[in-house]
Design an enzyme around this catalytic site. Structure first.
Site, PDB file in Angstrom:
ATOM      1  NE  ARG A   6      -2.646   1.155   3.811  1.00 10.56           N
ATOM      2  CZ  ARG A   6      -3.283   1.290   4.272  1.00 10.56           C
ATOM      3  NH1 ARG A   6      -4.594   1.272   4.155  1.00 10.56           N
ATOM      4  NH2 ARG A   6      -3.074   1.036   5.880  1.00 10.56           N
ATOM      5  CG  ASP A  27      -4.143   2.209  11.084  1.00  6.02           C
ATOM      6  OD1 ASP A  27      -5.159   3.224  11.763  1.00  6.02           O
ATOM      7  OD2 ASP A  27      -4.245   1.775  10.364  1.00  6.02           O
TER       8      ASP A  27
END
Length: 536
Positions: free
Chosen positions: A166, A449
């Site tokens: 990603r 996160d």
């Protein structure tokens, strides 16, 4: 300053280049990045400006609809290109940053896929980014090892998960690199270096360059990624369609354009993932002033509330109609080494969440910790048996209009002092760790996160600025109350860690950043863009 000799014309690197980074930042690789930048960056900047215009419309009361100009795409009879063999079975995907130990443990976890993350679980410091690229190069070539301080050696198993990467979203820059005086896109930096150095090795090993694409807000941003893929493949002489990508549906406006995203990327797309945390963040961000009532405590915004249920069902139906995978969301629980009862209760919730996804037609799901792989795998094995996926489940019973996608009513939802405190504590702890270079942090038995930190600070902003925001005991949520609770939570954090760790940490800066995010009348679009200035 750069230690590289003979940089390509127009390329500047404003960072120290360790000897081991020279191979990643080779003349050929930097030339490749510069070509991507020159051809794609003008449109990237235009699309980022379009985001601002859309946000302004939303704050004035505009209601999104399925785009009229693409009605023929939604009505058309088309499917995405065939998906590679090693991407057909995606029952369980594990995600995490690109540090050496995490990469080894994730690849060895028993999951089908590992998404190595340069985005929300990664802090984009220069060393994190370059070391991450090196780690993935070694992982692909099966040479990656890690020596733990306690003497244990970690190495890759013979059979490992399929690797996906990603890159950062279109909105993020790579502040250390400039091309013709312009800052380089973080997306193109992460994607370009990984693709350039690894594509032929991946293909030789029977796999390919597989990506997860984050933070898109419009189908034209998917078109830009498609153009990036076409250009990259052309520059290295590989066939059209070599790259395969999965899009993260983590922005509420993109739910109105699922068909369009699949169509724009139809030769390169493998599926779409229901990115739950960023999706909640985007709902607060874009409808922060339109919501009649602010969203309740984060824990009450589950996958079964109306607007979350609507987009996931629409995602499954649309993906399967077009021959693409529908991937479920994250299970963020981190098992406790001390409390078996906590683990047992949490694993039951994880199982129920994954069972709901499997029953809804999802082809696989995400977990944040290796200890959750077996639970998630068992659920999908029971549901699918010998089938690698359930794309044959077309979910023609689903018919989602525009209204349910923005139905933010949550019956019985409340804002509690505990919810406010939790958001403050999580945000401060996460931002502090981020400033130290750690992008995935275990807090209160959950893997936090950037996306979950964004929810926390966005809820705090909305609660402070929405006229209907009240605690369940009737108290208004004021700046004074926030300041009081923030001081108390900072003291609680200090008591939870030893004094030396607190004094040596960056808690004061984290609190300062949080104040700047939640107190002003103007809403800051991304936490990470503000914090990036503190990082560098």
């Amino acid at each position: 300053m750069s230690m590289l000799e003979g940089l390509p014309e127009g390329v500047e690197i404003q960072a120290e280049i360790r000897p081991e980074y020279a191979s990643v930042l080779s003349h050929e690789a930097l030339t490749f990045l510069a070509t991507l930048h020159r051809q794609l960056n003008p449109r990237r900047l235009e699309l980022l400006e379009a985001r601002k215009a859309t946000d302004a419309q939303l704050q004035q009361g505009w209601q999104p609809e399925f785009p009229a100009e693409t009605a023929d795409i939604r009505a058309g009879d088309w499917r995405v290109a065939p998906i590679p063999a090693d991407m057909q079975k995606r029952w369980v995907e594990i995600t995490g940053p690109t540090d050496r130990k995490m990469v080894i443990n994730a690849l060895n976890s028993g999951a089908n896929m590992f998404m190595a993350d340069f985005e929300d679980a990664n802090v984009p410091s220069w060393d994190n980014l370059l070391q991450g690229q090196l780690n993935l190069q070694e992982a692909i070539r099966r040479t990656l090892t890690f020596q733990n301080p306690d003497g244990r050696t970690y190495k890759l198993n013979e059979q490992v998960a399929v690797l996906m990467v990603r890159p950062r979203g279109w909105h993020l820059n790579e502040g250390h690199v400039r091309v013709d005086g312009e800052v380089l896109s973080g997306s193109l930096f992460d994607f370009g270096l990984y693709f350039f150095h690894n594509v032929r090795e991946l293909l030789a090993r029977g796999s390919g360059p597989y990506f997860y694409l984050p933070k898109m807000e419009h189908y034209l941003e998917a078109r830009l990624w498609n153009d990036a893929f076409n250009l990259a493949q052309h520059l290295v002489g590989l066939p059209h369609g070599t790259i395969k990508a999965t899009v993260l549906l983590e922005h509420i406006l993109l739910s109105f354009q699922i068909d369009e995203v699949l169509y724009e990327l139809r030769d390169h797309i493998a599926g779409i993932n229901a990115g739950r945390w960023d999706y909640i963040f985007s709902a607060i961000k874009k409808f922060r002033t339109q919501m009649t009532h602010p969203l309740p405590d984060r824990a009450q915004v589950t996958m079964t509330v109306p607007f979350m249920r609507a987009y996931t069902e629409l995602l499954v139906r649309t993906c399967h109609k077009r021959g693409a995978h529908a991937m479920g969301g994250m299970a963020a629980f981190i098992p406790s080494r001390r409390d078996a009862d906590v683990n047992a209760a949490a694993l039951e919730r994880v199982r129920a969440d994954k069972l709901r996804e499997a029953n809804d037609g999802f082809d696989g799901t995400w977990v944040a910790h290796p200890d959750l792989v077996a639970t998630a795998m068992e659920v999908f094995a029971e549901k699918l048996g010998e089938k690698p996926n359930q794309k044959d489940r077309l979910r023609e019973d689903v018919n989602v209009s525009a209204a349910p996608l923005i139905d933010f009513n949550i019956p019985g939802g409340t804002i509690t002092e505990g919810g406010v405190r939790n958001n403050i504590s999580v945000a401060i702890q996460y931002i502090e760790a981020w400033l130290r270079g750690v992008g995935a942090v275990a807090i209160f038995n959950l893997m936090e996160d950037a996306a979950t930190a964004e929810i926390s600070r966005s809820q705090l902003w909305q609660w402070l600025h929405h006229p209907q925001a009240r605690l369940d005991d009737g108290r208004p949520i004021t700046a004074e109350l926030y300041q009081q609770l923030a001081e108390e939570e900072l003291l609680n954090i200090r008591q939870a860690v030893d004094d030396s760790a607190f004094e040596g940490g960056r808690y004061a800066e984290a609190r300062d950043i949080l104040d700047k995010l939640v107190l002003p009348e103007t809403y800051a679009e991304f936490l990470t863009t503000l914090a990036y200035g503190y990082l560098n």
